[in-house]
Structures are given as structure tokens and as C-alpha cells.
Design a protein around this motif. Structure first.
Motif, PDB file in Angstrom:
ATOM      1  N   GLY A   1       0.911  -1.092  -0.057  1.00 63.35           N
ATOM      2  CA  GLY A   1       0.023  -0.053  -0.001  1.00 63.35           C
ATOM      3  C   GLY A   1       0.899   1.080  -0.039  1.00 63.35           C
ATOM      4  N   PHE A   2       1.855   1.018   0.692  1.00 66.55           N
ATOM      5  CA  PHE A   2       2.884   2.421   0.850  1.00 66.55           C
ATOM      6  C   PHE A   2       3.442   2.628  -0.543  1.00 66.55           C
ATOM      7  CE2 PHE A   2       7.253   3.868   1.106  1.00 66.55           C
ATOM      8  CZ  PHE A   2       7.137   5.135   1.779  1.00 66.55           C
ATOM      9  N   LEU A   3       3.828   1.528  -1.296  1.00 59.97           N
ATOM     10  CA  LEU A   3       4.439   1.483  -2.428  1.00 59.97           C
ATOM     11  C   LEU A   3       3.437   1.982  -3.651  1.00 59.97           C
ATOM     12  CD1 LEU A   3       6.684  -1.568  -2.538  1.00 59.97           C
ATOM     13  CD2 LEU A   3       7.458   0.609  -2.369  1.00 59.97           C
ATOM     14  N   LEU A   4       1.979   1.784  -3.445  1.00 61.15           N
ATOM     15  CA  LEU A   4       1.007   2.108  -4.270  1.00 61.15           C
ATOM     16  C   LEU A   4       0.839   3.705  -4.111  1.00 61.15           C
ATOM     17  CD1 LEU A   4      -1.270  -0.825  -4.394  1.00 61.15           C
ATOM     18  CD2 LEU A   4       0.047   0.134  -6.168  1.00 61.15           C
ATOM     19  N   LEU A   5       0.921   4.088  -3.007  1.00 56.22           N
ATOM     20  CA  LEU A   5       0.876   5.443  -2.679  1.00 56.22           C
ATOM     21  C   LEU A   5       1.777   6.305  -2.976  1.00 56.22           C
ATOM     22  CD1 LEU A   5      -0.796   7.688  -1.237  1.00 56.22           C
ATOM     23  CD2 LEU A   5       0.310   7.125   0.876  1.00 56.22           C
ATOM     24  N   LEU A   6       3.029   5.754  -3.021  1.00 54.18           N
ATOM     25  CA  LEU A   6       4.466   6.629  -3.392  1.00 54.18           C
ATOM     26  C   LEU A   6       4.355   6.566  -4.839  1.00 54.18           C
ATOM     27  CD1 LEU A   6       7.141   7.854  -2.848  1.00 54.18           C
ATOM     28  CD2 LEU A   6       7.987   5.604  -2.733  1.00 54.18           C
ATOM     29  N   VAL A   7       3.896   5.798  -5.568  1.00 56.51           N
ATOM     30  CA  VAL A   7       4.022   5.673  -6.964  1.00 56.51           C
ATOM     31  C   VAL A   7       2.947   6.592  -7.553  1.00 56.51           C
ATOM     32  CG1 VAL A   7       3.591   4.311  -8.920  1.00 56.51           C
ATOM     33  CG2 VAL A   7       5.199   3.205  -7.219  1.00 56.51           C
ATOM     34  N   GLY A   8       1.680   6.393  -7.021  1.00 54.12           N
ATOM     35  CA  GLY A   8       0.601   7.285  -7.231  1.00 54.12           C
ATOM     36  C   GLY A   8       0.985   8.916  -7.221  1.00 54.12           C
ATOM     37  N   THR A   9       1.660   9.103  -5.898  1.00 56.46           N
ATOM     38  CA  THR A   9       1.669  10.598  -5.894  1.00 56.46           C
ATOM     39  C   THR A   9       2.852  11.117  -6.838  1.00 56.46           C
ATOM     40  OG1 THR A   9       1.439  10.114  -3.320  1.00 56.46           O
ATOM     41  CG2 THR A   9       2.663  12.241  -4.183  1.00 56.46           C
ATOM     42  N   THR A  10       3.901  10.176  -7.104  1.00 53.50           N
ATOM     43  CA  THR A  10       4.960  10.664  -7.907  1.00 53.50           C
ATOM     44  C   THR A  10       4.469  10.791  -9.422  1.00 53.50           C
ATOM     45  OG1 THR A  10       6.546   9.446  -6.863  1.00 53.50           O
ATOM     46  CG2 THR A  10       7.186   9.811  -9.103  1.00 53.50           C
TER      47      THR A  10
END
Length: 247
Positions: A1-10
Motif C-alpha cells: 500500500g505504501f509503494l502504491l501511494l508513493l508511485v501514485g503521488t509521483t
């Protein structure tokens, strides 16, 4: 979930940057005959306000300002902002100064004003450049650098203080003339072949009082002011909402 949030924000950040860059490229392709204000301090903000009072659209005003806080103020005022040093060629080119109609140099320091004027004149040989300088002794440097008009801010303020001390009512009239949105205003119009050879044509709401000829300002009651000549500029006082009749 953290990785998805990071990728989405980027991805969202990169997309927004791409959109902003696309808007900037479109603006650079289409902007023409705009007004460039170098510096958005007290003088720059007053100049922008005067331009808007005279009917210049915010989209036709570009502010060059290195300070983030001042740039944010210009953005909040609805103006296009180029962040950077106005003495640098690359910054002024980003403001498309080569296609500008007017350049206003409102720097806080005289040395910066002179260097900005010199750079602007090199990049925009056909633009009208109006620059402000604090000290009278530096005025000739602005003119030599390419300014069409050089305003000495300290001397102008000092004269107004002197007038106000001796004739406060007269000083109020001068302040009213400087407020282009209300009260009285100075307007001008170019003399054409039909008007040449006589006196200024009566225009409702305007009272002519001077003529600008070959760089000299002549009162209408001075010898040689009349008859008018083709190309003269007739200066009048009018109500704040009146059209200036200039073409």
C-alpha cells in the motif's frame, strides 16, 4: 500500500508538472505585445495596478521576479510570473521579451536597474523601456543603457513632499492624477493631418493644456505651441473614466 501511494503521488506530480510545462510552451508561442515588469516590489505592484486601471488585461502582463514571496503575490494578482534574475539574458528570454511592447524596470537597486535595462534593450530593441532609479546621479546611466524614460523616485517623492508642505490642496490634485482608476487622469492623443494647423479639437470631458513635440513639453499658451503639427501629442486632463482618445 505504501509503494502504491508513493508511485501514485509521483505519477500525479509528474503529470501536473507536464501540464504546467505544456501551458507555458503554449503561452510562449502565442504571447505578443505584452508588458514585462521586472521586479514586483512596491514600484512593480503599483505599475501593474496602473496598467490594469488603464485597461491592460492581466494575461498581457508578465512579471520577472526572483523572490518566491513576491512572485506568489503576482500570481495571486492573476499575472504570469517568470522566476529568475532580470539581469540575466536567459530569464528575460523566458519572458519572451523580444516580442514585448513595453518593459518596466522596477528594481530595488540602481545598479540592478541599469544592468536590467541594458540587457532588456539588447534583447528587445523595439520595445519601449521605462525604468525607475533612486538617485538623480544615476539617471543618465539608465538613458545610456537604453531606457526611453527614466523616473527618479527619490526626487519625485521629495518634490511631492515639498508641494504638500506648502500647498496641500495642490498636492492632493497631483496624487489624484497618479490614481488612474478614479478622479482626474492625464490622457494624450496624436495629432493627425486634419487637426494639424490649428488648435486642439474639443473632446467632451477633456481639457488640453500642453503639447509634446520633438521631446519638448510646451504649454498651449507658450509661443510656438500653436498651431499644432502632425505627429504632436496633445496632453489633456480628463475624468478618470474617460477614454484617452489615443490610437
Amino acid at each position: 500500500g505504501f509503494l502504491l501511494l508513493l508511485v501514485g503521488t509521483t505519477v500525479e506530480l509528474l503529470t501536473e508538472r507536464g501540464r504546467a510545462e505544456a501551458r507555458r510552451r503554449r503561452w510562449r508561442r502565442t504571447v505578443q505585445d505584452h508588458h514585462v515588469i521586472c521586479g514586483y516590489g512596491v514600484k512593480g505592484r503599483a505599475a501593474a495596478r496602473a496598467l490594469r486601471d488603464e485597461g491592460v488585461e492581466p494575461r498581457d502582463i508578465v512579471v520577472v521576479e526572483p523572490d518566491p514571496a513576491a512572485g506568489a503575490m503576482a500570481t495571486a494578482d492573476g499575472l504570469t510570473v517568470v522566476r529568475g534574475d532580470a539581469t540575466r539574458t536567459s530569464t528575460l528570454r523566458e519572458a519572451v521579451i523580444g516580442r514585448a511592447a513595453v518593459v518596466i524596470v522596477a528594481a530595488d537597486r540602481d545598479d540592478i536597474a541599469v544592468l536590467t535595462t541594458l540587457t532588456a534593450r539588447e534583447l528587445a530593441p523595439g520595445a519601449r523601456i521605462v525604468a525607475a532609479v533612486r538617485e538623480e546621479e544615476n539617471r543618465h546611466l539608465l538613458v545610456q543603457s537604453g531606457a526611453d524614460d527614466a523616473i527618479v523616485t527619490s526626487e519625485t517623492a521629495g518634490r511631492l513632499l515639498g508641494v504638500s508642505a506648502r500647498n496641500p490642496d495642490t498636492a492632493r490634485i497631483v496624487e489624484d492624477l497618479l490614481d488612474t482608476a478614479h478622479g482626474l487622469k492625464l490622457v494624450e492623443h496624436r495629432v493627425d493631418a486634419l487637426e494639424a494647423g490649428g488648435a486642439p479639437v474639443d473632446v467632451e470631458g477633456q481639457r488640453p493644456f500642453a503639447v509634446l513635440r520633438d521631446g519638448r513639453l510646451l504649454r498651449l499658451d507658450e509661443d510656438g505651441a500653436l498651431p499644432l503639427r502632425t505627429g504632436d501629442l496633445v496632453v489633456s486632463v480628463a475624468a478618470g473614466g474617460e477614454s484617452d482618445g489615443s490610437g
